[in-house]
Design a protein around this motif. Structure first.
Motif, PDB file in Angstrom:
ATOM      1  N   GLU A   2     -24.747  51.711  23.661  1.00  0.00           N
ATOM      2  CA  GLU A   2     -24.577  53.152  23.704  1.00  0.00           C
ATOM      3  C   GLU A   2     -23.256  53.503  24.386  1.00  0.00           C
ATOM      4  O   GLU A   2     -22.780  52.776  25.237  1.00  0.00           O
ATOM      5  CB  GLU A   2     -25.731  53.791  24.474  1.00  0.00           C
ATOM      6  N   ALA A   3     -22.694  54.639  23.986  1.00  0.00           N
ATOM      7  CA  ALA A   3     -21.485  55.127  24.638  1.00  0.00           C
ATOM      8  C   ALA A   3     -21.856  55.607  26.032  1.00  0.00           C
ATOM      9  O   ALA A   3     -22.723  56.447  26.190  1.00  0.00           O
ATOM     10  CB  ALA A   3     -20.864  56.259  23.832  1.00  0.00           C
ATOM     11  N   HIS A   4     -21.265  55.048  27.036  1.00  0.00           N
ATOM     12  CA  HIS A   4     -21.530  55.438  28.410  1.00  0.00           C
ATOM     13  C   HIS A   4     -20.286  55.157  29.236  1.00  0.00           C
ATOM     14  O   HIS A   4     -19.398  54.443  28.811  1.00  0.00           O
ATOM     15  CB  HIS A   4     -22.732  54.673  28.968  1.00  0.00           C
ATOM     16  N   GLN A   5     -20.258  55.738  30.406  1.00  0.00           N
ATOM     17  CA  GLN A   5     -19.133  55.506  31.302  1.00  0.00           C
ATOM     18  C   GLN A   5     -19.327  54.189  32.019  1.00  0.00           C
ATOM     19  O   GLN A   5     -20.453  53.795  32.315  1.00  0.00           O
ATOM     20  CB  GLN A   5     -19.037  56.627  32.321  1.00  0.00           C
ATOM     21  N   LEU A   6     -18.217  53.516  32.284  1.00  0.00           N
ATOM     22  CA  LEU A   6     -18.278  52.322  33.109  1.00  0.00           C
ATOM     23  C   LEU A   6     -17.045  52.263  33.984  1.00  0.00           C
ATOM     24  O   LEU A   6     -16.010  52.834  33.657  1.00  0.00           O
ATOM     25  CB  LEU A   6     -18.417  51.057  32.265  1.00  0.00           C
ATOM     26  N   GLU A   7     -17.180  51.602  35.112  1.00  0.00           N
ATOM     27  CA  GLU A   7     -16.082  51.496  36.061  1.00  0.00           C
ATOM     28  C   GLU A   7     -15.370  50.167  35.875  1.00  0.00           C
ATOM     29  O   GLU A   7     -15.998  49.137  35.632  1.00  0.00           O
ATOM     30  CB  GLU A   7     -16.601  51.614  37.491  1.00  0.00           C
ATOM     31  N   TYR A   8     -14.029  50.214  35.976  1.00  0.00           N
ATOM     32  CA  TYR A   8     -13.207  49.015  35.865  1.00  0.00           C
ATOM     33  C   TYR A   8     -11.988  49.196  36.748  1.00  0.00           C
ATOM     34  O   TYR A   8     -11.217  50.145  36.559  1.00  0.00           O
ATOM     35  CB  TYR A   8     -12.802  48.793  34.403  1.00  0.00           C
ATOM     36  N   ARG A   9     -11.848  48.344  37.748  1.00  0.00           N
ATOM     37  CA  ARG A   9     -10.700  48.335  38.653  1.00  0.00           C
ATOM     38  C   ARG A   9     -10.438  49.693  39.306  1.00  0.00           C
ATOM     39  O   ARG A   9      -9.295  50.105  39.482  1.00  0.00           O
ATOM     40  CB  ARG A   9      -9.454  47.836  37.932  1.00  0.00           C
ATOM     41  N   GLY A  10     -11.505  50.399  39.639  1.00  0.00           N
ATOM     42  CA  GLY A  10     -11.374  51.685  40.307  1.00  0.00           C
ATOM     43  C   GLY A  10     -11.216  52.875  39.379  1.00  0.00           C
ATOM     44  O   GLY A  10     -11.128  54.012  39.828  1.00  0.00           O
ATOM     45  N   TYR A  11     -11.172  52.646  38.084  1.00  0.00           N
ATOM     46  CA  TYR A  11     -11.067  53.700  37.087  1.00  0.00           C
ATOM     47  C   TYR A  11     -12.398  53.827  36.366  1.00  0.00           C
ATOM     48  O   TYR A  11     -13.194  52.894  36.348  1.00  0.00           O
ATOM     49  CB  TYR A  11      -9.989  53.367  36.049  1.00  0.00           C
ATOM     50  N   VAL A  12     -12.631  54.972  35.750  1.00  0.00           N
ATOM     51  CA  VAL A  12     -13.837  55.179  34.952  1.00  0.00           C
ATOM     52  C   VAL A  12     -13.420  55.283  33.487  1.00  0.00           C
ATOM     53  O   VAL A  12     -12.534  56.060  33.136  1.00  0.00           O
ATOM     54  CB  VAL A  12     -14.588  56.453  35.387  1.00  0.00           C
ATOM     55  N   ILE A  13     -14.073  54.485  32.648  1.00  0.00           N
ATOM     56  CA  ILE A  13     -13.820  54.484  31.206  1.00  0.00           C
ATOM     57  C   ILE A  13     -14.969  55.219  30.533  1.00  0.00           C
ATOM     58  O   ILE A  13     -16.133  54.918  30.767  1.00  0.00           O
ATOM     59  CB  ILE A  13     -13.754  53.051  30.653  1.00  0.00           C
ATOM     60  N   HIS A  14     -14.623  56.183  29.703  1.00  0.00           N
ATOM     61  CA  HIS A  14     -15.617  56.876  28.896  1.00  0.00           C
ATOM     62  C   HIS A  14     -15.250  56.644  27.427  1.00  0.00           C
ATOM     63  O   HIS A  14     -14.295  57.236  26.927  1.00  0.00           O
ATOM     64  CB  HIS A  14     -15.624  58.380  29.203  1.00  0.00           C
ATOM     65  N   PRO A  15     -15.974  55.738  26.734  1.00  0.00           N
ATOM     66  CA  PRO A  15     -15.671  55.477  25.318  1.00  0.00           C
ATOM     67  C   PRO A  15     -15.931  56.728  24.474  1.00  0.00           C
ATOM     68  O   PRO A  15     -16.917  57.434  24.682  1.00  0.00           O
ATOM     69  CB  PRO A  15     -16.636  54.367  24.928  1.00  0.00           C
ATOM     70  N   LEU A  16     -15.059  56.984  23.532  1.00  0.00           N
ATOM     71  CA  LEU A  16     -15.196  58.105  22.606  1.00  0.00           C
ATOM     72  C   LEU A  16     -15.188  57.566  21.186  1.00  0.00           C
ATOM     73  O   LEU A  16     -14.364  56.717  20.852  1.00  0.00           O
ATOM     74  CB  LEU A  16     -14.025  59.081  22.769  1.00  0.00           C
ATOM     75  N   LEU A  17     -16.069  58.057  20.362  1.00  0.00           N
ATOM     76  CA  LEU A  17     -16.108  57.625  18.970  1.00  0.00           C
ATOM     77  C   LEU A  17     -15.995  58.837  18.051  1.00  0.00           C
ATOM     78  O   LEU A  17     -16.581  59.878  18.315  1.00  0.00           O
ATOM     79  CB  LEU A  17     -17.416  56.902  18.651  1.00  0.00           C
ATOM     80  N   VAL A  18     -15.239  58.675  16.994  1.00  0.00           N
ATOM     81  CA  VAL A  18     -15.127  59.699  15.976  1.00  0.00           C
ATOM     82  C   VAL A  18     -15.649  59.083  14.688  1.00  0.00           C
ATOM     83  O   VAL A  18     -15.130  58.074  14.225  1.00  0.00           O
ATOM     84  CB  VAL A  18     -13.658  60.152  15.782  1.00  0.00           C
TER      85      VAL A  18
END
Length: 77
Positions: A2-18
């Motif tokens: 599922e598309a969800h936020q995750l943390e990596y090296r102090g940043y937050v990644i929010h995957p987006l799909l079109v």
């Protein structure tokens, strides 16, 4: 996956799909730090016919961009 936020090296990644026509998904992501958006990318090449593959591609591209940001600018605290 599922598309969800995750943390990596102090940043937050929010995957987006079109979702494109014919069931094709284009990858994309938003990167933020301390609640502030640092980068947004859409339609990351290549697209995928599978949602899970597009999500994985979004996350991996975002991690590469974060690695580049950390290398170029340090921790950006």
């Amino acid at each position: 996956m599922e598309a969800h936020q995750l943390e990596y090296r102090g940043y937050v990644i929010h995957p987006l799909l079109v979702s494109e026509t014919e069931g094709r998904y284009e990858s994309g992501y938003e990167i933020s730090k301390h609640g502030k958006v640092v980068r947004t990318r859409a339609n990351v090449f290549p697209g995928s016919f599978y949602r899970s593959a597009a999500l994985t591609n979004s996350i991996e591209h975002a991690k590469l961009e974060i690695d580049s940001l950390v290398t170029a600018y340090g921790d950006l605290e």
